[in-house]
Design an enzyme around this catalytic site. Structure first.
Site, PDB file in Angstrom:
ATOM      1  N   ASN A 133       8.461   5.509 -17.105  1.00  9.27           N
ATOM      2  CA  ASN A 133       7.630   6.512 -17.806  1.00  9.27           C
ATOM      3  C   ASN A 133       6.544   7.068 -17.161  1.00  9.27           C
ATOM      4  OD1 ASN A 133       9.060   7.388 -20.345  1.00  9.27           O
ATOM      5  ND2 ASN A 133       9.563   5.094 -20.292  1.00  9.27           N
ATOM      6  N   CYS A 154      15.586  -1.275 -22.259  1.00  8.20           N
ATOM      7  CA  CYS A 154      14.924  -2.498 -22.657  1.00  8.20           C
ATOM      8  C   CYS A 154      15.335  -2.906 -24.108  1.00  8.20           C
ATOM      9  CB  CYS A 154      13.367  -2.530 -22.570  1.00  8.20           C
ATOM     10  SG  CYS A 154      12.705  -1.928 -20.914  1.00  8.20           S
ATOM     11  N   VAL A 207      25.999  13.105  -9.445  1.00  3.38           N
ATOM     12  CA  VAL A 207      25.572  13.696  -8.074  1.00  3.38           C
ATOM     13  C   VAL A 207      26.015  12.680  -6.890  1.00  3.38           C
ATOM     14  CG1 VAL A 207      23.599  14.315  -6.295  1.00  3.38           C
ATOM     15  CG2 VAL A 207      23.359  14.788  -8.887  1.00  3.38           C
TER      16      VAL A 207
END
Length: 460
Positions: A311, A47, A84
């Site tokens: 978060n 951000c 991955v």
């Protein structure tokens, strides 16, 4: 007895919050934690990238909350520049590619966290991969854009899209001394607002010297002999450009999860239960920009890419994966932004959102100031409020203004979460002093007007 292994895919907010919380609950003798990050950086504020690009934040590293080495010192095996490429759900393992050496290998897991984030929307149009055309989602993207600005021979920037990213990047380009044109496909900038409120943003952007073109459908990027962008073509005309920034929005990065057969929602994000566990898979969790979340007002899932959610998701996932307990009930859709000194905020539903879920509603729009009108520095603020027809339940609030306008939306976010009516809001005991608010706060003035509209609608 060997320690269980937690594998985390993604080394930013959700992924490393999950890894860190799990480590707080379980030591390395109980839980082995391996995390994979394909980029160069971990645990950073995406951000903050527009403000770094624009020069408000001086150093890139100021956006980094925790380095890979700091994670490793906490017994988290964080493997950078490692992507991955496959999830084998049946075999409980992931295939990883070391992007530096080219080596590929499998790693088994007992518990898996998917935090692959989101990717910038990049339309399949001619020239979109040309030099000088930039999406902005990662620190690597931000550094590439800054390098590109240094190489640009002219000072013309075109921003494609006028959502949060587009508006913030328009300001960043303006701060860098570029002549800025924003090409917006919609009716007004900031499609997260109703058009009448977006028009206020448009007016302010024009006043700042940013040219905003609405209804502009980009058809391609034109390049010069050197292969670098030199113009953006729309269905109406061509706009010269020395750099192009894509601010069209982001999509959940779920190709890996989709290929593994994990459930995706209508917006392309992973579907999880309240514990952030992937639906139908007891030992796989997902969080951050790659998931869909429940909209508590609309009662539907939606995709919202915000660091605040990521978060929180990570904390909840880490608690559950580490043997604790936590849930994420959903969101009300709160977001704030700015373009120079103009502050933009919204929470809850827009008019078209309410119509889409079958809600009847009334609206109220008021103009006020952020301080007492007689106090020096008082500047205008517009507040729009939606309330449910007859019941008066608050449905949404939008605010455009200056002088502390944006954070007033938090009042509405709490009211939405609590299921308050606009009538109940009128009696909220908010802080007052002339330097901070008129005696009737603008949010309360809007609530009073909305409450009156509800009563009138009920007698009509």
């Amino acid at each position: 007895m060997a320690a269980a292994r937690l594998v985390v895919i993604g080394g930013d907010a959700a992924g490393m919050s999950a890894a860190s919380q799990a480590r707080r609950l379980k030591g390395p003798d109980e839980l082995d934690i391996v995390a994979f990050e394909r980029g160069h950086f971990s645990s950073y504020s995406a951000c903050g990238i527009p403000y770094w690009v624009g020069g408000d934040v001086e150093r890139r590293d100021d956006l980094i909350a925790r380095t890979p080495q700091e994670h490793r010192e906490r017994d988290i095996d964080l493997r950078m520049r490692t992507e991955v490429t496959e999830i084998d759900v049946a075999g409980r393992r992931v295939r990883a590619l070391d992007r530096e050496s080219g080596e590929t290998y499998w790693t088994g897991y007992d518990k898996l966290v998917i935090a692959t984030g989101a990717r910038p929307v990049r339309p399949a149009l001619p020239g979109m991969d040309a030099a000088g055309v930039h999406g902005v989602q990662t620190l690597d993207d931000g550094q590439a854009l800054l390098d590109s600005l240094d190489r640009a021979t002219g000072r013309r920037a075109v921003v494609v899209g006028a959502g949060y990213i587009g508006v913030e990047m328009a300001e960043a380009m303006l701060n860098r001394g570029f002549e800025v044109t924003v090409l917006n496909r919609g009716e007004q900038p900031m499609a997260t607002l109703d058009p009448d409120m977006g028009a206020l943003v448009h007016e302010a952007m024009d006043g700042l010297g940013i040219t905003t073109v609405n209804g502009a459908a980009v058809t391609g990027i034109l390049t010069g002999p050197d292969g670098r962008v030199n113009a953006v073509e729309t269905d109406a005309r061509t706009y010269p450009a020395d750099v192009v920034v894509l601010g069209i929005g982001v999509e959940p990065e779920t190709a890996l999860a989709g290929a593994a057969g994990l459930p995706l929602g209508p917006h392309g994000g992973l579907l999880t239960d309240l514990s952030m566990r992937v639906v139908g898979h007891d030992d796989i969790w997902a969080g951050g920009d790659c998931v869909e979340v429940l909209d508590l007002v609309a009662g539907r899932t939606r995709h919202i890419a915000l660091g605040t959610h990521a978060n929180k998701h990570g904390q909840i996932i880490g608690s559950n994966a580490g043997g604790g307990y936590g849930t994420f009930p959903g969101v009300v859709g709160t977001a704030v932004s700015k373009v120079c000194d103009l502050e933009i905020a919204r929470t809850g539903l827009r008019e078209k959102d309410a119509r889409a879920v079958g809600l009847r509603y009334v609206t109220a729009t008021i103009e006020s100031t952020g301080r007492a009108g007689y106090y020096p520095g008082a500047r205008p603020m517009t507040v729009k409020m939606l309330a449910e027809y007859r019941t008066g339940r608050l449905l949404g609030v939008q605010i455009v203004g200056r002088d502390g306008a944006a954070k007033r939306v938090d009042i509405a976010a709490v009211a939405l979460t609590a299921g308050m009516t606009v009538d109940q809001m009128t009696t909220l005991d908010l802080g007052y002093a002339p330097p901070f608010s008129p005696v009737w706060d603008p949010v309360l003035v809007a609530a009073r007007k909305a409450s009156t509209a509800v009563r009138r609608a009920g007698t009509g």
